[in-house]
Design a protein around this motif. Structure first.
Motif, PDB file in Angstrom:
ATOM      1  N   GLU A  37       0.808  -1.217   0.000  1.00 10.23           N
ATOM      2  CA  GLU A  37       0.000   0.000   0.000  1.00 10.23           C
ATOM      3  C   GLU A  37       0.842   1.269   0.000  1.00 10.23           C
ATOM      4  OE1 GLU A  37      -3.876   0.268   1.720  1.00 10.23           O
ATOM      5  OE2 GLU A  37      -3.460  -1.481   2.964  1.00 10.23           O
TER       6      GLU A  37
ATOM      7  N   LEU B 107       1.577   2.360  -3.820  1.00  3.57           N
ATOM      8  CA  LEU B 107       0.365   2.664  -4.570  1.00  3.57           C
ATOM      9  C   LEU B 107      -0.284   3.966  -4.095  1.00  3.57           C
ATOM     10  CD1 LEU B 107      -2.587   1.958  -2.990  1.00  3.57           C
ATOM     11  CD2 LEU B 107      -1.626  -0.335  -3.158  1.00  3.57           C
TER      12      LEU B 107
ATOM     13  N   THR C 294      -5.365  -0.065  -4.891  1.00  2.00           N
ATOM     14  CA  THR C 294      -5.222   1.106  -5.764  1.00  2.00           C
ATOM     15  C   THR C 294      -6.590   1.710  -6.069  1.00  2.00           C
ATOM     16  OG1 THR C 294      -3.248   0.144  -6.791  1.00  2.00           O
ATOM     17  CG2 THR C 294      -4.365   1.917  -7.981  1.00  2.00           C
TER      18      THR C 294
ATOM     19  N   ALA D 269      -0.938   6.634  -6.972  1.00  7.00           N
ATOM     20  CA  ALA D 269      -2.338   6.696  -7.377  1.00  7.00           C
ATOM     21  C   ALA D 269      -2.716   8.078  -7.902  1.00  7.00           C
ATOM     22  CB  ALA D 269      -3.248   6.311  -6.213  1.00  7.00           C
TER      23      ALA D 269
ATOM     24  N   CYS E 167      -8.284  -1.751 -12.554  1.00  3.81           N
ATOM     25  CA  CYS E 167      -7.872  -2.348 -11.277  1.00  3.81           C
ATOM     26  C   CYS E 167      -8.902  -3.355 -10.768  1.00  3.81           C
ATOM     27  CB  CYS E 167      -7.645  -1.257 -10.242  1.00  3.81           C
ATOM     28  SG  CYS E 167      -6.172  -0.256 -10.522  1.00  3.81           S
TER      29      CYS E 167
END
Length: 333
Positions: free
Chosen positions: A162, A165, A223, A169, A185
């Motif tokens: 995480e 991303l 994401t 993002a 995604c």
């Protein structure tokens, strides 16, 4: 309406009628960004001009305790769009007229405005359904940790994924748009999870392969979750954004509450959780067709702004279709 360290959005302050506070926030912004603004900029005049354009000539504003308040019409006057779901505006109202459709008035005006017309209902229900199913997957994958020999390593890898991303993002969605990233995604996550379920059902239980597929699937759904935090508020006009964001959060938490049921009650059938979550992810991605793209577009401020923008998009698509249908290129086929 003032936080300790972060000011309220000036757009929301103006719509709600807190003009003096909006002027203070914008004056502070001008001081902090002074080289970008002219020295003689009259912030107060701009704020009051913006408010007058929003309300038109039919809304009365009075000064009380330095905070203007909005005088609404009688309850017989409903909204700029008929309650039957049609999107034609009333002739005796200005384009940006603030009314029950903007969540102003009784306590029930906000929630009802989210589903008052067909366009608004598509946005609210489409977003709610998408994030509910997405929440099932987002929390369900970490809860499946006991399926692995080393659950601590599995959870640590999920957390590590995480970090990049969340950084990437924002720039990626700004470049390619919200809907393409979300669709890619969610669909990719669903395919990977269904593939995982098929391998488990076929008796292939190599932990490295299964973990790789699930971790990659989690990368995609996480994401999408990060993009949704940005995308969801943009779907609603300023007057309804708090209500729309609340619907987004509640739907997401409803999905979280379903995840433990799927994982716990299918403990003996290890292929069922990834199959169910894969299906949820694909259906979640398919609901995006109900939602508009918001990347690079101005955010609507009122209920009427949202409907007018959707009508303009619809007319543009219709004009493009008519031009293509009249094109003589079909003679080349």
């Amino acid at each position: 309406m003032k936080a300790c360290f972060i000011d309220e959005p000036p757009r929301l302050l103006i719509v709600k009628g807190h003009l003096e506070e909006a002027v203070q926030v914008l004056q502070r912004a001008v001081r902090l960004n002074q080289p970008k603004f002219p020295q003689d900029l009259d912030v107060s005049a701009l704020v009051h001009s913006k408010r007058q354009r929003q309300n038109g000539k039919t809304t009365q504003i009075t000064q009380k305790d330095s905070a203007p308040s909005l005088h609404l019409p009688s309850g017989n006057t409903l909204d700029s769009f008929s309650a039957t779901g049609t999107n034609k505006m009333s002739l005796n109202k200005s384009d940006n007229y603030l009314d029950l459709d903007d969540g102003i008035g009784p306590w029930w005006a906000g929630p009802v405005a989210l589903v008052r017309t067909k366009i608004m209902a598509k946005v609210t229900l489409g977003l709610s359904g998408m994030v509910l199913l997405q929440g099932v997957v987002y929390l369900g994958l970490p809860l499946s940790s006991r399926s692995f020999k080393s659950p601590f390593l599995y959870i640590a890898l999920l957390g590590a994924l995480e970090i990049p991303l969340c950084i990437l993002a924002g720039p990626v969605t700004r470049r390619f748009g919200r809907k393409p990233i979300l669709s890619t995604c969610l669909t990719s996550c669903g395919i990977l999870l269904i593939l995982t379920a098929a391998l488990l059902l076929a008796g292939i239980k190599d932990e490295r392969v299964i973990m790789t597929l699930i971790l990659t699937g989690f990368l995609f759904v996480a994401t999408a979750y990060a993009v949704n935090i940005l995308y969801a508020p943009e779907l609603f006009p300023t007057t309804l954004r708090p209500w729309g964001t609340a619907a987004f959060v509640l739907s997401n938490y409803a999905g979280f509450s379903i995840s433990p049921i799927i994982v716990d009650y299918a403990e003996d059938l290890i292929w069922v959780p990834p199959a169910v979550m894969g299906a949820c992810s694909i259906v979640s991605g398919s609901l995006l067709f109900l939602l508009p793209e918001t990347n690079g577009r101005s955010l609507p401020e009122t209920f009427a702004d949202l409907h007018r923008a959707r009508e303009e998009e619809r007319n543009l698509k219709l004009n493009i279709y008519k031009k293509e249908s009249r094109s003589p290129n079909y003679l080349l086929d």
